[in-house]
Design an enzyme around this catalytic site. Structure first.
Site, PDB file in Angstrom:
ATOM      1  CB  CYS A 233      -0.947   0.020   1.192  1.00 38.95           C
ATOM      2  SG  CYS A 233      -2.188  -1.285   1.141  1.00 38.95           S
TER       3      CYS A 233
ATOM      4  CE1 TYR B  85     -18.856   5.829   1.824  1.00 38.67           C
ATOM      5  CE2 TYR B  85     -18.470   5.051   4.063  1.00 38.67           C
ATOM      6  CZ  TYR B  85     -18.527   4.813   2.697  1.00 38.67           C
ATOM      7  OH  TYR B  85     -18.246   3.562   2.207  1.00 38.67           O
TER       8      TYR B  85
ATOM      9  CG  ASP C  45     -28.556   2.466   3.445  1.00 40.63           C
ATOM     10  OD1 ASP C  45     -28.855   3.317   4.312  1.00 40.63           O
ATOM     11  OD2 ASP C  45     -29.372   1.643   2.997  1.00 40.63           O
TER      12      ASP C  45
ATOM     13  CE  LYS D 213     -29.703  -1.710   3.599  1.00 40.49           C
ATOM     14  NZ  LYS D 213     -29.577  -2.446   2.318  1.00 40.49           N
TER      15      LYS D 213
ATOM     16  CB  ALA E  10     -18.446  -4.042   4.257  1.00 42.26           C
TER      17      ALA E  10
ATOM     18  CB  SER F  64     -10.140   1.151   2.448  1.00 41.58           C
ATOM     19  OG  SER F  64      -9.345  -0.017   2.546  1.00 41.58           O
TER      20      SER F  64
ATOM     21  CB  VAL G  72     -13.344   4.779   5.216  1.00 45.98           C
ATOM     22  CG1 VAL G  72     -14.799   4.422   5.534  1.00 45.98           C
ATOM     23  CG2 VAL G  72     -12.414   3.980   6.116  1.00 45.98           C
TER      24      VAL G  72
ATOM     25  CB  CYS H 117       0.000   1.081   7.525  1.00 49.24           C
ATOM     26  SG  CYS H 117      -1.778   0.932   7.206  1.00 49.24           S
TER      27      CYS H 117
END
Length: 411
Positions: free
Chosen positions: A111, A204, A245, A248, A264, A268, A365, A397
């Site tokens: 990464c 988000y 969403d 959820k 999830a 990410s 994320v 990382c």
């Protein structure tokens, strides 16, 4: 402490600051661009990693006064090269119109690959082994193939291995998914599921607000993608953050452990994208009439036990602060890659950071994590967001217990 020791200490810190101050030989970034970030098997899945990088390199050249033949070398991070054809960086260089004499290299530091490519380019420029370079990262996680191991095709059934997992997302030492390492970090530092969900929601919300305000426009290009109906179509927006969403998030099951904290939503995603920068010494930028975005003050790697990889950047960050006589409060922006929400949360806790300065426009994320491109993306975002004189640190990382971090200052 004696007056002499105090004087020596003060002199040392001052020397460090002078060393990292503006000079004609400073390595600077004059242009930093990325593709939109596509979801797994989503909007960019028709493109290989090299094809995405090609479009970024073309845009870098188009938006600067640098001519293709003036690029001495291109270094691109790329992890999951399987099935992408020979030397993907070379493909991107030739197909973007750069001369065949352009030196090319591909870096795999998992990464951290996209950041390590910037670090390697900076070192070559500092040594004056090159004058102008392009460095970045690229990844098409949508196109990583399954592997049939050579010699396993005996009579009867055989097994396919997902290279995305085996070579990208599985810890090679404990044979566990990276997410289990994240769970270990969450337990070790007392970071709860609620903490991570709250951070994810914030990622988000901040990403959506930044996109609406046009804060990604300077760093993000439009990409042309093959389309069955119209021949081609243009993708201009990041895909992932639109798919959340919020209702959820709290009810999702943990992914890696039965009673775990990582879901999830608060980790990410699997993504596609590419990012790259044009780097040169400040004297070269002046000769070309280019205004630098940032200067690269310093960079550092750090390694520890593979299972603790989520907190490996802590050591790299401490090296940067100590070597350059900078207090963490002097840093205006922190871009700490959100491999999982637990990663920046652990850094905030361990380094006692001001959370309001960390990933202020969201992160992986919400935006996505095209693994080898992310280290470049977070540096590029600092380059377009910091104001003159402000310091920023980008840190990421990588699997196996590693990390990279970079200290930059806006010019």
């Amino acid at each position: 402490m004696s007056i002499l020791k105090l004087a020596l200490k003060s002199s040392t810190v001052q020397s460090i600051r002078q060393l990292s101050g503006s000079s004609g030989s400073d390595v600077v970034v004059v242009s930093a661009l990325r593709t939109p970030i596509g979801s797994f098997r989503g909007s960019l899945s028709q493109l290989s990693a090299a094809q995405m990088a090609t479009q970024v390199i073309k845009a870098l050249i188009s938006q600067s006064s640098v001519k293709p033949e003036q690029i001495d070398e291109v270094i691109m991070g790329h992890i999951l090269t399987h099935g992408g054809g020979q030397h993907p960086t070379r493909q991107a260089v030739i197909n973007s119109g750069l001369p065949s004499a352009t030196v090319t290299s591909t870096v795999n530091k998992l990464c951290a690959s996209g950041m390590k490519s910037l670090m390697l380019a900076s070192g070559l420029l500092s040594l004056k082994q090159a004058n102008i370079m392009i460095a970045g990262g690229m990844e098409s996680m949508s196109n990583v193939p399954f592997i049939l191991k050579r010699g396993d095709t005996n009579y009867g059934h055989t097994q396919l291995y997902d290279a995305l997992l085996s070579d990208g997302l599985m810890d090679a030492f404990h044979n566990i998914h990276m997410g289990n390492c994240g769970e270990n970090t969450a337990k070790k530092y007392g970071i709860t599921r609620e903490d991570q969900d709250k951070f994810a929601i914030g990622s988000y919300e901040k990403s959506a607000a930044a996109a609406k305000a046009g804060l990604f426009d300077k760093e993000r290009i439009s990409v042309t993608v093959p389309d069955r109906k119209s021949g081609t179509k243009t993708i201009s927006d990041d895909e992932e953050y639109h798919k959340v969403d919020f209702n959820k998030i709290g009810s999702l099951k943990s992914v890696f452990q039965k009673d775990g904290t990582i879901t999830a939503a608060n980790s990410s995603k699997l993504n596609d994208g590419a990012a790259a920068c044009i780097l040169m010494r400040s004297e070269t930028a002046k000769d070309h009439g280019l205004k630098p975005l940032i200067r690269i003050v310093d960079y550092a790697d750090n390694e520890l036990d593979p299972i603790d990889f989520p907190v490996a950047p802590v050591g790299a960050i401490k090296k940067l602060l100590s070597r350059n006589g900078i207090n963490k409060d002097d840093v205006k922006m922190w871009e700490i890659n959100e491999a999982f929400s637990v990663v920046p949360l652990a850094h905030i806790k361990m380094l006692e950071l001001d959370a309001n300065k960390v990933n202020i426009h969201g992160g992986a994320v919400a935006l996505g994590h095209p693994v080898a491109a992310s280290g470049t993306r977070i540096v590029a975002h600092l380059a377009h967001t910091l104001k003159s004189g402000e310091y920023g640190i980008a840190a990421i990382c990588n699997g196996g217990g590693g990390s990279s971090a970079m200290l930059v200052q806006a010019v």
